[in-house]
Motif scaffolding. Sequence first.
Motif, PDB file in Angstrom:
ATOM      1  N   ILE A 120     -56.268  12.684  20.178  1.00  0.00           N
ATOM      2  CA  ILE A 120     -56.620  11.820  19.502  1.00  0.00           C
ATOM      3  C   ILE A 120     -55.612  10.512  19.717  1.00  0.00           C
ATOM      4  N   LYS A 121     -56.255   9.437  19.458  1.00  0.00           N
ATOM      5  CA  LYS A 121     -55.244   8.127  19.567  1.00  0.00           C
ATOM      6  C   LYS A 121     -55.712   7.138  18.347  1.00  0.00           C
ATOM      7  N   GLU A 122     -54.948   6.283  18.254  1.00  0.00           N
ATOM      8  CA  GLU A 122     -54.945   5.141  17.381  1.00  0.00           C
ATOM      9  C   GLU A 122     -56.481   4.760  17.135  1.00  0.00           C
ATOM     10  N   ASN A 123     -57.103   4.212  16.194  1.00  0.00           N
ATOM     11  CA  ASN A 123     -58.415   3.559  16.182  1.00  0.00           C
ATOM     12  C   ASN A 123     -59.394   4.568  16.282  1.00  0.00           C
ATOM     13  N   ASP A 124     -59.272   5.818  16.641  1.00  0.00           N
ATOM     14  CA  ASP A 124     -60.331   6.939  16.614  1.00  0.00           C
ATOM     15  C   ASP A 124     -60.799   7.006  15.250  1.00  0.00           C
ATOM     16  N   GLU A 125     -62.026   7.278  15.126  1.00  0.00           N
ATOM     17  CA  GLU A 125     -62.538   7.783  13.782  1.00  0.00           C
ATOM     18  C   GLU A 125     -62.687   9.199  13.547  1.00  0.00           C
ATOM     19  N   LEU A 126     -62.429   9.938  12.582  1.00  0.00           N
ATOM     20  CA  LEU A 126     -62.728  11.227  12.515  1.00  0.00           C
ATOM     21  C   LEU A 126     -63.364  11.695  11.267  1.00  0.00           C
ATOM     22  N   ILE A 127     -64.242  12.482  11.108  1.00  0.00           N
ATOM     23  CA  ILE A 127     -65.093  13.042  10.238  1.00  0.00           C
ATOM     24  C   ILE A 127     -64.800  14.545  10.165  1.00  0.00           C
ATOM     25  N   ILE A 128     -64.318  14.675   9.001  1.00  0.00           N
ATOM     26  CA  ILE A 128     -63.794  16.260   8.561  1.00  0.00           C
ATOM     27  C   ILE A 128     -64.747  16.648   7.520  1.00  0.00           C
ATOM     28  N   ARG A 129     -65.408  18.206   7.861  1.00  0.00           N
ATOM     29  CA  ARG A 129     -65.964  18.518   6.704  1.00  0.00           C
ATOM     30  C   ARG A 129     -65.064  19.803   5.925  1.00  0.00           C
ATOM     31  N   PHE A 130     -65.140  19.299   4.762  1.00  0.00           N
ATOM     32  CA  PHE A 130     -64.407  20.321   3.873  1.00  0.00           C
ATOM     33  C   PHE A 130     -65.172  20.943   2.983  1.00  0.00           C
ATOM     34  N   GLY A 131     -65.771  22.153   3.099  1.00  0.00           N
ATOM     35  CA  GLY A 131     -66.660  22.785   2.057  1.00  0.00           C
ATOM     36  C   GLY A 131     -68.128  21.676   2.022  1.00  0.00           C
ATOM     37  N   GLN A 132     -68.152  21.191   0.704  1.00  0.00           N
ATOM     38  CA  GLN A 132     -69.321  20.407   0.644  1.00  0.00           C
ATOM     39  C   GLN A 132     -68.777  18.755   0.589  1.00  0.00           C
ATOM     40  N   LYS A 133     -67.919  18.630   1.086  1.00  0.00           N
ATOM     41  CA  LYS A 133     -67.189  17.180   1.200  1.00  0.00           C
ATOM     42  C   LYS A 133     -66.979  16.756   2.691  1.00  0.00           C
ATOM     43  N   LEU A 134     -67.591  15.376   3.055  1.00  0.00           N
ATOM     44  CA  LEU A 134     -67.340  14.797   4.261  1.00  0.00           C
ATOM     45  C   LEU A 134     -66.271  13.841   4.000  1.00  0.00           C
ATOM     46  N   VAL A 135     -65.120  13.867   4.812  1.00  0.00           N
ATOM     47  CA  VAL A 135     -64.201  12.912   4.711  1.00  0.00           C
ATOM     48  C   VAL A 135     -63.902  11.841   5.970  1.00  0.00           C
ATOM     49  N   THR A 136     -64.214  10.692   6.063  1.00  0.00           N
ATOM     50  CA  THR A 136     -64.102   9.669   7.351  1.00  0.00           C
ATOM     51  C   THR A 136     -62.797   8.953   7.230  1.00  0.00           C
ATOM     52  N   VAL A 137     -62.194   9.133   8.322  1.00  0.00           N
ATOM     53  CA  VAL A 137     -60.866   8.291   8.238  1.00  0.00           C
ATOM     54  C   VAL A 137     -60.796   7.717   9.760  1.00  0.00           C
ATOM     55  N   LYS A 138     -59.854   6.475   9.627  1.00  0.00           N
ATOM     56  CA  LYS A 138     -59.588   5.852  10.788  1.00  0.00           C
ATOM     57  C   LYS A 138     -58.239   6.140  11.110  1.00  0.00           C
ATOM     58  N   VAL A 139     -57.803   6.476  12.373  1.00  0.00           N
ATOM     59  CA  VAL A 139     -56.216   6.917  12.582  1.00  0.00           C
ATOM     60  C   VAL A 139     -55.793   5.507  12.875  1.00  0.00           C
ATOM     61  N   THR A 140     -54.636   5.345  12.074  1.00  0.00           N
ATOM     62  CA  THR A 140     -53.999   4.181  12.170  1.00  0.00           C
ATOM     63  C   THR A 140     -52.378   4.375  13.002  1.00  0.00           C
ATOM     64  N   GLY A 141     -51.902   5.539  12.865  1.00  0.00           N
ATOM     65  CA  GLY A 141     -50.742   5.834  13.588  1.00  0.00           C
ATOM     66  C   GLY A 141     -50.542   7.246  13.808  1.00  0.00           C
ATOM     67  N   LEU A 142     -49.519   7.658  14.939  1.00  0.00           N
ATOM     68  CA  LEU A 142     -49.290   8.888  15.209  1.00  0.00           C
ATOM     69  C   LEU A 142     -47.908   9.225  15.171  1.00  0.00           C
ATOM     70  N   SER A 143     -47.613  10.532  14.853  1.00  0.00           N
ATOM     71  CA  SER A 143     -46.087  10.888  14.663  1.00  0.00           C
ATOM     72  C   SER A 143     -45.938  12.222  14.944  1.00  0.00           C
TER      73      SER A 143
END
Length: 102
Positions: free
Chosen positions: A56-79
């Motif tokens: 993955i790299k900066e500005n990628d969009e991740l959608i993660i399914r945790f059970g009954q929840k969908l979380v969408t995040v934008k990558v802003t930094g790597l470390s």
Amino acid sequence: RDSVASRGLGDVYKRQRLDKYLKVSRLVKRRTLAKEISEQGRVTVNGNVAKAGTDIKENDELIIRFGQKLVTVKVTGLSDHATKENAKGMYDLIKEERINEE
């Protein structure tokens, strides 16, 4: 030779394995859990189902399914390492929604 320095990126990490990113950013508590949810197809990167080794790299969009929840995040930094406070700066929360599986 295609080194980080030759691309003008300095010491900023430009790519990172998905499982490591999820753990360092504290979106997932442990790397083994990050690997498991990735291998189960519960994470997408820019709309494509991603495996634990997906870069993955900066500005990628991740959608993660945790059970009954969908979380969408934008990558802003790597470390490689991040404190609790710095980990929050590695992503922007775009959306968090409950899903109903019937």
